[in-house]
Design a protein around this motif. Structure first.
Motif, PDB file in Angstrom:
ATOM      1  N   GLY A  54      14.947  -2.847  28.953  1.00  0.00           N
ATOM      2  CA  GLY A  54      14.162  -3.770  28.153  1.00  0.00           C
ATOM      3  C   GLY A  54      14.940  -5.010  27.769  1.00  0.00           C
ATOM      4  N   ARG A  55      16.241  -4.987  27.963  1.00  0.00           N
ATOM      5  CA  ARG A  55      17.087  -6.120  27.590  1.00  0.00           C
ATOM      6  C   ARG A  55      16.849  -7.331  28.498  1.00  0.00           C
ATOM      7  NH1 ARG A  55      21.852  -5.447  24.378  1.00  0.00           N
ATOM      8  NH2 ARG A  55      22.226  -3.292  23.731  1.00  0.00           N
ATOM      9  N   GLU A  56      17.191  -8.508  27.961  1.00  0.00           N
ATOM     10  CA  GLU A  56      17.201  -9.714  28.780  1.00  0.00           C
ATOM     11  C   GLU A  56      18.392  -9.647  29.736  1.00  0.00           C
ATOM     12  OE1 GLU A  56      16.942 -13.374  26.487  1.00  0.00           O
ATOM     13  OE2 GLU A  56      16.041 -12.248  24.843  1.00  0.00           O
ATOM     14  N   LEU A  57      18.274 -10.294  30.881  1.00  0.00           N
ATOM     15  CA  LEU A  57      19.342 -10.263  31.866  1.00  0.00           C
ATOM     16  C   LEU A  57      20.653 -10.804  31.298  1.00  0.00           C
ATOM     17  CD1 LEU A  57      20.413  -9.847  34.744  1.00  0.00           C
ATOM     18  CD2 LEU A  57      19.566 -12.140  35.287  1.00  0.00           C
ATOM     19  N   THR A  58      20.605 -11.933  30.596  1.00  0.00           N
ATOM     20  CA  THR A  58      21.831 -12.516  30.045  1.00  0.00           C
ATOM     21  C   THR A  58      22.504 -11.572  29.057  1.00  0.00           C
ATOM     22  OG1 THR A  58      20.467 -13.662  28.386  1.00  0.00           O
ATOM     23  CG2 THR A  58      21.088 -14.901  30.364  1.00  0.00           C
ATOM     24  N   ASP A  59      21.710 -10.794  28.343  1.00  0.00           N
ATOM     25  CA  ASP A  59      22.258  -9.832  27.393  1.00  0.00           C
ATOM     26  C   ASP A  59      22.971  -8.707  28.140  1.00  0.00           C
ATOM     27  OD1 ASP A  59      22.749  -8.903  24.834  1.00  0.00           O
ATOM     28  OD2 ASP A  59      20.921  -7.719  24.753  1.00  0.00           O
ATOM     29  N   VAL A  60      22.358  -8.222  29.210  1.00  0.00           N
ATOM     30  CA  VAL A  60      22.980  -7.166  30.017  1.00  0.00           C
ATOM     31  C   VAL A  60      24.304  -7.667  30.594  1.00  0.00           C
ATOM     32  CG1 VAL A  60      22.766  -5.717  32.067  1.00  0.00           C
ATOM     33  CG2 VAL A  60      20.775  -6.102  30.617  1.00  0.00           C
ATOM     34  N   GLN A  61      24.294  -8.875  31.122  1.00  0.00           N
ATOM     35  CA  GLN A  61      25.506  -9.429  31.726  1.00  0.00           C
ATOM     36  C   GLN A  61      26.605  -9.629  30.695  1.00  0.00           C
ATOM     37  OE1 GLN A  61      23.475 -12.825  33.421  1.00  0.00           O
ATOM     38  NE2 GLN A  61      23.680 -11.998  35.501  1.00  0.00           N
ATOM     39  N   ARG A  62      26.229  -9.915  29.474  1.00  0.00           N
ATOM     40  CA  ARG A  62      27.222 -10.120  28.412  1.00  0.00           C
ATOM     41  C   ARG A  62      27.914  -8.824  28.016  1.00  0.00           C
ATOM     42  NH1 ARG A  62      26.891  -9.389  23.066  1.00  0.00           N
ATOM     43  NH2 ARG A  62      24.627  -9.072  23.145  1.00  0.00           N
ATOM     44  N   ILE A  63      27.141  -7.743  27.895  1.00  0.00           N
ATOM     45  CA  ILE A  63      27.727  -6.497  27.417  1.00  0.00           C
ATOM     46  C   ILE A  63      28.239  -5.600  28.538  1.00  0.00           C
ATOM     47  CG2 ILE A  63      26.341  -6.495  25.314  1.00  0.00           C
ATOM     48  CD1 ILE A  63      24.517  -4.436  26.624  1.00  0.00           C
ATOM     49  N   PHE A  64      27.813  -5.896  29.775  1.00  0.00           N
ATOM     50  CA  PHE A  64      28.223  -5.063  30.910  1.00  0.00           C
ATOM     51  C   PHE A  64      28.533  -5.967  32.110  1.00  0.00           C
ATOM     52  CE2 PHE A  64      27.154  -2.077  34.485  1.00  0.00           C
ATOM     53  CZ  PHE A  64      28.231  -1.229  34.295  1.00  0.00           C
ATOM     54  N   PRO A  65      29.726  -6.571  32.135  1.00  0.00           N
ATOM     55  CA  PRO A  65      30.081  -7.522  33.194  1.00  0.00           C
ATOM     56  C   PRO A  65      30.069  -6.939  34.603  1.00  0.00           C
ATOM     57  CG  PRO A  65      31.564  -7.737  31.322  1.00  0.00           C
ATOM     58  CD  PRO A  65      30.763  -6.493  31.098  1.00  0.00           C
ATOM     59  N   ARG A  66      30.144  -5.613  34.749  1.00  0.00           N
ATOM     60  CA  ARG A  66      30.172  -5.008  36.082  1.00  0.00           C
ATOM     61  C   ARG A  66      28.777  -4.736  36.623  1.00  0.00           C
ATOM     62  NH1 ARG A  66      34.464  -3.180  38.381  1.00  0.00           N
ATOM     63  NH2 ARG A  66      33.132  -3.729  40.135  1.00  0.00           N
ATOM     64  N   CYS A  67      27.891  -5.692  36.449  1.00  0.00           N
ATOM     65  CA  CYS A  67      26.517  -5.545  36.937  1.00  0.00           C
ATOM     66  C   CYS A  67      26.443  -5.464  38.456  1.00  0.00           C
ATOM     67  CB  CYS A  67      25.661  -6.714  36.453  1.00  0.00           C
ATOM     68  SG  CYS A  67      25.212  -6.615  34.701  1.00  0.00           S
ATOM     69  N   ASP A  68      27.544  -5.811  39.123  1.00  0.00           N
ATOM     70  CA  ASP A  68      27.546  -5.750  40.590  1.00  0.00           C
ATOM     71  C   ASP A  68      27.479  -4.314  41.113  1.00  0.00           C
ATOM     72  OD1 ASP A  68      30.068  -5.167  39.607  1.00  0.00           O
ATOM     73  OD2 ASP A  68      31.150  -6.265  41.157  1.00  0.00           O
ATOM     74  N   ILE A  69      27.592  -3.327  40.238  1.00  0.00           N
ATOM     75  CA  ILE A  69      27.451  -1.935  40.658  1.00  0.00           C
ATOM     76  C   ILE A  69      25.994  -1.627  41.012  1.00  0.00           C
ATOM     77  CG2 ILE A  69      27.036  -0.996  38.346  1.00  0.00           C
ATOM     78  CD1 ILE A  69      29.223   0.687  41.000  1.00  0.00           C
ATOM     79  N   PHE A  70      25.067  -2.438  40.495  1.00  0.00           N
ATOM     80  CA  PHE A  70      23.645  -2.203  40.720  1.00  0.00           C
ATOM     81  C   PHE A  70      23.129  -2.976  41.932  1.00  0.00           C
ATOM     82  CE2 PHE A  70      24.197  -1.794  36.052  1.00  0.00           C
ATOM     83  CZ  PHE A  70      23.866  -0.453  35.935  1.00  0.00           C
ATOM     84  N   ASN A  77      11.900  -5.271  30.374  1.00  0.00           N
ATOM     85  CA  ASN A  77      10.866  -4.228  30.442  1.00  0.00           C
ATOM     86  C   ASN A  77       9.932  -4.394  31.640  1.00  0.00           C
ATOM     87  OD1 ASN A  77      10.344  -1.908  28.545  1.00  0.00           O
ATOM     88  ND2 ASN A  77       8.245  -2.592  28.903  1.00  0.00           N
ATOM     89  N   GLY A  78      10.493  -4.888  32.746  1.00  0.00           N
ATOM     90  CA  GLY A  78       9.711  -5.021  33.969  1.00  0.00           C
ATOM     91  C   GLY A  78       9.270  -6.432  34.282  1.00  0.00           C
ATOM     92  N   ALA A  79       9.604  -7.396  33.436  1.00  0.00           N
ATOM     93  CA  ALA A  79       9.113  -8.758  33.613  1.00  0.00           C
ATOM     94  C   ALA A  79      10.062  -9.658  34.390  1.00  0.00           C
ATOM     95  CB  ALA A  79       8.823  -9.395  32.254  1.00  0.00           C
ATOM     96  N   PHE A  80      11.250  -9.155  34.739  1.00  0.00           N
ATOM     97  CA  PHE A  80      12.230 -10.013  35.419  1.00  0.00           C
ATOM     98  C   PHE A  80      13.078  -9.163  36.365  1.00  0.00           C
ATOM     99  CE2 PHE A  80      15.929 -12.830  35.800  1.00  0.00           C
ATOM    100  CZ  PHE A  80      15.308 -14.061  35.945  1.00  0.00           C
ATOM    101  N   LEU A  81      13.284  -9.668  37.574  1.00  0.00           N
ATOM    102  CA  LEU A  81      14.029  -8.935  38.598  1.00  0.00           C
ATOM    103  C   LEU A  81      15.231  -9.752  39.056  1.00  0.00           C
ATOM    104  CD1 LEU A  81      14.270  -6.519  40.541  1.00  0.00           C
ATOM    105  CD2 LEU A  81      12.657  -7.693  42.064  1.00  0.00           C
ATOM    106  N   TYR A  82      16.377  -9.090  39.150  1.00  0.00           N
ATOM    107  CA  TYR A  82      17.627  -9.760  39.526  1.00  0.00           C
ATOM    108  C   TYR A  82      18.348  -8.945  40.579  1.00  0.00           C
ATOM    109  CZ  TYR A  82      22.383 -11.663  38.993  1.00  0.00           C
ATOM    110  OH  TYR A  82      23.620 -12.208  39.212  1.00  0.00           O
ATOM    111  N   THR A  83      18.893  -9.643  41.575  1.00  0.00           N
ATOM    112  CA  THR A  83      19.684  -9.011  42.630  1.00  0.00           C
ATOM    113  C   THR A  83      21.138  -9.459  42.483  1.00  0.00           C
ATOM    114  OG1 THR A  83      17.766  -9.102  44.117  1.00  0.00           O
ATOM    115  CG2 THR A  83      19.918  -8.653  45.112  1.00  0.00           C
ATOM    116  N   PRO A  84      22.009  -8.599  41.951  1.00  0.00           N
ATOM    117  CA  PRO A  84      23.403  -8.998  41.687  1.00  0.00           C
ATOM    118  C   PRO A  84      24.157  -9.502  42.918  1.00  0.00           C
ATOM    119  CG  PRO A  84      22.887  -6.994  40.500  1.00  0.00           C
ATOM    120  CD  PRO A  84      21.720  -7.252  41.415  1.00  0.00           C
TER     121      PRO A  84
END
Length: 263
Positions: A54-70, A77-84
């Motif tokens: 449910g978090r915003e992408l920028t919030d996820v990237q701030r608290i979990f810099p290793r987003c490249d694992i995904f 909450n389903g409204a935004f899609l990102y490909t690391p």
């Protein structure tokens, strides 16, 4: 339902894991070294990994810099899609109503977070939000997440966001295990082939899930990942699930650097 006892069926069927973030993968916004190591093991097994939050992408990237694992991140909450891997961003819903944002601010609704599509706050501000939505004649929905209140475009939830991600990946939801803990996880756990609730999940989510972990939060995620991977040992090397499904058979790279992430 129990975890499939036939190890061959388990590996052939479940080619990806979609996990919630807060109080599932993370504890108090932190992802431990042990949890990250489990995600690496999952990727090394050839499976795909998706974050559905449910978090915003920028919030996820701030608290979990290793987003490249995904492989994919379904945010808001389903409204935004990102490909690391590529940095591609894909909005899945309209931008928030400026009038709604202004009216909520005028009413002193705090905190108030405005994302690319979703507006969020905390209980008990759902009352003011609902009244304002009605006054403005907007087609929006309110979704709860253990004290958080999200105002989302009608028809958008974690299940629809996950569906968009899986379409891009060429995977069927039947080949996905989902794991979560809260109200907003109901939709996407019901949409996947196997729904898992961590031990700290809300009672109603546990009732609806196919499996409930013994461990809470990240301990439950690690527990389930290891159970899933342990099934692979009984399968001959020639039994390649990706070849049968049409998915990419190349193994995802494992990441050696790990760190605990705090808000």
């Amino acid at each position: 339902m129990k975890m499939p006892t036939n190890p061959d069926a388990g590996r052939r069927r479940f080619l990806a894991l979609a996990t919630d973030y807060d109080e599932t993968l993370a504890t108090d916004s932190m992802v431990s070294d042990a949890t990250f190591a489990a995600l690496e093991r999952l990727r090394a097994s050839g499976r795909k990994l998706l974050l559905v939050t449910g978090r915003e992408l920028t919030d996820v990237q701030r608290i979990f810099p290793r987003c490249d694992i995904f492989d994919k991140i379904v945010a808001e909450n389903g409204a935004f899609l990102y490909t690391p891997a590529t940095g591609k961003e894909r909005p899945l819903g309209p931008a928030p109503s400026p009038d709604l944002v202004q009216r909520l601010r005028e009413q002193g609704v705090k905190p108030l977070f405005v994302g690319r599509s979703v507006i969020s706050t905390h209980e008990p501000h759902e009352v003011a939000a609902l009244e304002t939505i009605k006054e403005l004649g907007l087609e929006l929905e309110i979704i709860f997440n253990k004290g958080s209140v999200m105002i989302v475009p009608s028809g958008i939830n974690k299940a629809t966001g996950l569906a968009a991600a899986l379409e891009e990946m060429g995977l069927s939801a039947e080949n996905v295990v989902g794991i979560g803990d809260a109200e907003n996880d109901h939709a996407f756990l019901a949409a996947v082939g196997y729904g898992v609730a961590v031990a700290n999940a809300l009672p109603k989510l546990k009732e609806a899930a196919d499996h409930v972990t013994r461990g809470s939060r990240s301990a439950g995620v690690v527990e389930f990942i290891d159970e899933l991977i342990s099934q692979d040992a009984a399968i001959p090397d020639s039994a390649d699930p990706h070849a049968e499904s049409g998915a990419d058979s190349s193994e995802a790279p494992a990441y050696s650097a790990r760190q605990s992430i705090a808000r």
